[in-house]
Design an enzyme around this catalytic site. Structure first.
Site, short mmCIF file in Angstrom:
data_model
loop_
_atom_site.label_atom_id
_atom_site.label_comp_id
_atom_site.label_asym_id
_atom_site.label_seq_id
_atom_site.Cartn_x
_atom_site.Cartn_y
_atom_site.Cartn_z
N VAL A 242 0.84 -1.20 0.00
CA VAL A 242 0.00 0.00 0.00
C VAL A 242 0.88 1.25 0.00
O VAL A 242 0.57 2.24 -0.68
CB VAL A 242 -0.97 0.02 1.21
CG1 VAL A 242 -1.76 1.32 1.27
CG2 VAL A 242 -1.92 -1.17 1.14
N CYS A 243 1.98 1.21 0.71
CA CYS A 243 2.86 2.38 0.87
C CYS A 243 3.28 3.01 -0.46
O CYS A 243 3.16 4.23 -0.62
CB CYS A 243 4.08 2.03 1.71
SG CYS A 243 3.67 1.42 3.36
N PRO A 244 3.77 2.24 -1.44
CA PRO A 244 4.19 2.90 -2.68
C PRO A 244 3.03 3.56 -3.42
O PRO A 244 3.24 4.57 -4.09
CB PRO A 244 4.83 1.78 -3.50
CG PRO A 244 4.37 0.51 -2.90
CD PRO A 244 4.07 0.80 -1.46
N LEU B 71 2.63 6.96 -1.62
CA LEU B 71 3.74 7.88 -1.89
C LEU B 71 3.73 8.34 -3.34
O LEU B 71 4.04 9.49 -3.64
CB LEU B 71 5.07 7.22 -1.53
CG LEU B 71 5.24 6.87 -0.04
CD1 LEU B 71 6.57 6.19 0.20
CD2 LEU B 71 5.08 8.07 0.85
#
Length: 187
Positions: A46-48, A51
């Site tokens: 999920v993080c990329p 970002l």
């Protein structure tokens, strides 16, 4: 205790930005609006997407005088390696702060103790270094940069228009409210 209306605590860290390692402190958050955007870890799922979403909207934040700072408990070296290998992360032009000691993550009260990872925490900070917006989401719930941009605009509007507030779903240019005795029971 809520972090709303509290001043950012002191910190010093190394960040990766535009091919360089830079030093970042709480002083860098003063004099302009800032977003500090915590995420659990580099090289995840999920993080990329979050970002990259911020990277895609970065110019809009910059036009508002806002700097974005992403933070995880990874090192600045890990941020560089991720930047070098991920198409999504290659888009990032804002500082990616490494917090391997967890100092910043604990300062913002988003550390998952025992795991060494940050929760998904978003903080909008005014030019005085005071936290105006706090949002914490669960591990599997990604955030939306467009909604964050709306919140920043609302916080900036309220800061520059004392006595006015932004109602739900407020967008730039729409009507605000002036709380008063005349409004009680009329909304």
């Amino acid at each position: 205790m809520s972090l709303i209306n509290t001043e950012v605590k002191p910190f010093q860290a190394t960040a990766f930005k535009n091919g360089e390692f830079i030093q970042v402190t709480e002083a860098d958050l003063k004099g302009k609006w800032s977003v500090v955007f915590f995420y659990p870890a580099d090289f995840t799922f999920v993080c990329p997407t979050e970002l990259e979403d911020l990277a895609d909207k970065y110019d809009e934040f910059q036009k508002l005088g806002v700097e974005i700072y992403s933070v995880s408990t990874d090192t600045h070296f890990s941020h560089k390696a991720w930047h070098d290998t991920s198409e999504a992360i290659k888009k990032i032009r804002y500082p990616m702060i490494g917090d391997p000691t967890g100092t910043i993550t604990r300062n913002f009260e988003v550390m998952r103790e025992g795991q060494g990872l940050a929760d998904r925490g978003t903080f909008v900070i005014d030019p005085n270094g005071v936290i105006q917006v706090v949002e914490i989401t669960a591990e599997g719930v990604g955030r939306d940069a467009s909604e964050l941009l709306r919140k920043v605009k609302a916080a900036q509007y309220v800061a520059s228009h004392p006595g006015e507030v932004c109602p739900a779903k407020w967008k730039e240019g729409e009507k605000t409210l002036k709380p008063s005795l005349d409004l009680v029971g009329k909304i």
